[in-house]
Scaffold this active site. Structure first.
Site, PDB file in Angstrom:
ATOM      1  CG  ASN A  77      -2.996   4.209   1.406  1.00  0.00           C
ATOM      2  OD1 ASN A  77      -3.963   4.333   2.150  1.00  0.00           O
ATOM      3  ND2 ASN A  77      -2.490   3.027   1.086  1.00  0.00           N
TER       4      ASN A  77
ATOM      5  CB  SER B  31      -0.915   0.020   1.232  1.00  0.00           C
ATOM      6  OG  SER B  31      -0.150  -0.031   2.422  1.00  0.00           O
TER       7      SER B  31
ATOM      8  CD  GLU C 270      -4.415   2.926  -5.247  1.00  0.00           C
ATOM      9  OE1 GLU C 270      -4.628   4.141  -5.185  1.00  0.00           O
ATOM     10  OE2 GLU C 270      -3.656   2.316  -4.449  1.00  0.00           O
TER      11      GLU C 270
ATOM     12  CG  HIS D 179      -3.160  -0.978  -2.885  1.00  0.00           C
ATOM     13  ND1 HIS D 179      -3.479   0.322  -2.591  1.00  0.00           N
ATOM     14  CD2 HIS D 179      -3.245  -1.667  -1.698  1.00  0.00           C
ATOM     15  CE1 HIS D 179      -3.739   0.424  -1.302  1.00  0.00           C
ATOM     16  NE2 HIS D 179      -3.606  -0.765  -0.751  1.00  0.00           N
TER      17      HIS D 179
END
Length: 529
Positions: free
Chosen positions: A180, A109, A142, A130
């Site tokens: 993130n 991540s 992702e 991800h």
């Protein structure tokens, strides 16, 4: 190669990915050395299979306690602990086991996919996949392209993710990828607000939900795990050294004390029987009958002021709408409430000082605290106790609550009247301390700004960023679309005030003006901060 996927790691994420892959028809093999973890994964996959109505899904998942010396899998995904050395070694072992044209994916991540790829043979087949937790429910994946990742690798990855029934978005191999990174201000600005006493965590969570977020930042950190959330912030900060990503000492201290959230029984909230008591704002119903005692004058320019005037007119019988400063003096003498909405981006201190001369001493003044420095304005007034700031970031119809500035100068009567006014038009209110951008302005403004920086640095397209934040973080709308609704000029003013207080790294990116244009912002390297 067989239609087989090898997954290293049988924890919550690995087991979830395995179920999704088996449901899509792939044969799946999970590598998990710990017997207890294997047993939990087996039970969870069986439970999900039963819930889906297709028990055969579980039969397509096999377990092993070590990476096999040879495998004919077409894809391997590592879902082990978020530590670089562990992931690097697992990927290297997978690379030796699989055919040279098999895809190798990391579920990291926040780590660098390119640095992980350097450890394997044929690095052009390495990429990031991800998934978001829980993979069974979360739609987003992702797809992270490292510098070494080949075009064929990406094409095959998109096909696999779509077969899994997920929505893929392409992200560059930069710290935090899309979600993130863009989501960091949601947590970090909330933590800074709590440290500075802007409001209680319960009130800040309630304000965030009132703005459209599914969960407030503190209850969300408790759900994620304060240690996991902090580790992501630490990783992004370590790799960027950007002050806006610096983790909060409050969170570091809580993690050190073992206050990790739901999984430890306590974090920001205490969890009894797995649940915490949630503070809900009292959102009133609009008044049944218009108020005919007050005379409300609304000064402002543009759609935001027009919308405010329309809503106030539903709750008050006597409303004066003024959209030209030249005629203000002629109509203000009889007003008992003045709402100066301004244009949404200019400090109205000078105008309010001039307006005060036309008002009766009993008239209270409400001003847009996102654009106007309330404390500086109050210091110039003859009757500073009658000035109260309020904050509504976008459209009133999209929010359930308003921030009201609990400034040192404002009288209790002025604050109560401000709360009463917004309650009359069906909005709850929260008293917050007077800091630039209040809470929602600095938080949402910083999220939008981070999205614009990511576009300018070619992390992802505007469309992929909006889709990623909507699907991966449950945002009510993508940050770039949200920024368009708020307006680039208004956001630039909020972020300028934030930067004046916090430092240049919090300033609006120079591409923010593109939000006031009709066309989607295109990546422009020349606009990088």
């Amino acid at each position: 190669m067989a239609e087989r996927i090898l997954i290293a790691g049988g924890g919550t994420m690995g087991a979830g990915i395995a179920f999704v892959a088996a449901k899509a028809g792939y044969e799946v093999e999970i590598v998990e050395p710990q017997e207890a973890v294997r047993e939990r994964a087996l039970l969870e996959i069986a439970r999900q299979s039963e819930r889906s109505g297709d028990p055969s899904i579980g039969r397509r998942v096999a377990f092993t306690n070590a990476i096999p010396p040879r495998s004919d899998a077409m894809l391997a995904i590592e879902a082990v602990s978020e530590r670089f050395e562990i992931k690097r070694d697992v990927l290297a072992a997978l690379a030796e086991a699989l055919p040279p044209d098999a895809l190798l994916a990391t579920n990291t991540s926040s780590l660098s996919v390119g640095e992980l790829a350097d450890a394997v043979t044929h690095p052009e087949r390495v990429l990031g996949l991800h998934f978001f937790n829980p993979p069974v429910r979360m739609q987003l994946v992702e797809i992270v392209r490292a510098p070494q990742t080949g075009d064929d690798t990406l094409e095959r990855a998109f096909e696999i993710v779509e077969r899994l029934g997920k929505t893929p978005v392409l992200a560059a191999d930069t710290p935090g990828f899309i979600v993130n990174r863009v989501a960091r201000p949601y947590y970090l600005q909330a933590l800074r607000a709590l440290e500075r006493g802007v409001a209680s965590m319960e009130e800040l969570d309630a304000l965030a939900r009132a703005a459209g977020f599914r969960m407030g930042p503190f209850e969300l950190m408790d759900l994620i795990g304060l240690d996991v959330n902090l580790a992501t912030s630490e990783s992004i900060y370590e790799r960027t050294q950007a002050p806006r990503f610096e983790p909060a000492e409050l969170q570091r201290g809580m993690v050190a004390e073992g206050l990790l959230g739901r999984k430890s029984g306590a974090g920001f909230y205490s969890y009894r029987d797995g649940k915490a008591e949630r503070f809900e704002l009292d959102v009133p119903a609009p008044a049944a009958e218009p108020n005919d005692e007050e005379i409300v004058a609304i000064v402002g320019f543009g759609n935001r002021a027009d919308e405010l005037a329309d809503m106030v007119a539903q709750g008050y019988r006597n409303v004066l709408r003024i959209d030209n400063d030249e005629f203000i003096d002629e109509v203000l003498a009889e007003a008992t409430i003045l709402i100066d909405a301004g244009d949404g981006s200019s400090d109205r201190g000078d105008a309010i000082v001039r307006l005060e001369a036309s008002l009766e001493p009993e008239c209270v003044i409400f001003t847009d605290a996102y654009a106007t420095n309330v404390a500086a304005c109050a210091a110039r007034l003859r009757h500073p106790e009658r000035l109260a700031g309020f904050g509504v970031l976008g459209s009133l119809s999209d929010v359930d609550a308003v921030e009201i500035v609990n400034s040192q100068n404002a009288s209790d009567d002025a604050l109560e009247l401000a709360q009463e006014l917004f309650a009359t038009i069906g909005m709850a209110s929260v008293l917050v301390e007077d800091v630039p951008g209040l809470f929602l302005g600095r938080t949402i403004g910083s999220i939008v700004n981070e999205a614009m920086i990511a576009v300018a640095q070619e992390v992802a397209t505007p469309e992929d960023i909006d889709e990623a934040m909507h699907l991966g973080a449950n945002y009510p709308v993508g940050p770039i679309a949200w920024g368009r609704e708020i307006g680039g000029t208004r956001l630039r003013r909020i972020l300028k005030r934030l930067a004046d207080a916090e430092g240049d790294d919090f300033a609006a990116h120079r591409s923010i003006w593109l939000l006031d244009m009709e066309e989607s912002p295109a990546p422009e390297e020349s606009l990088q901060q």
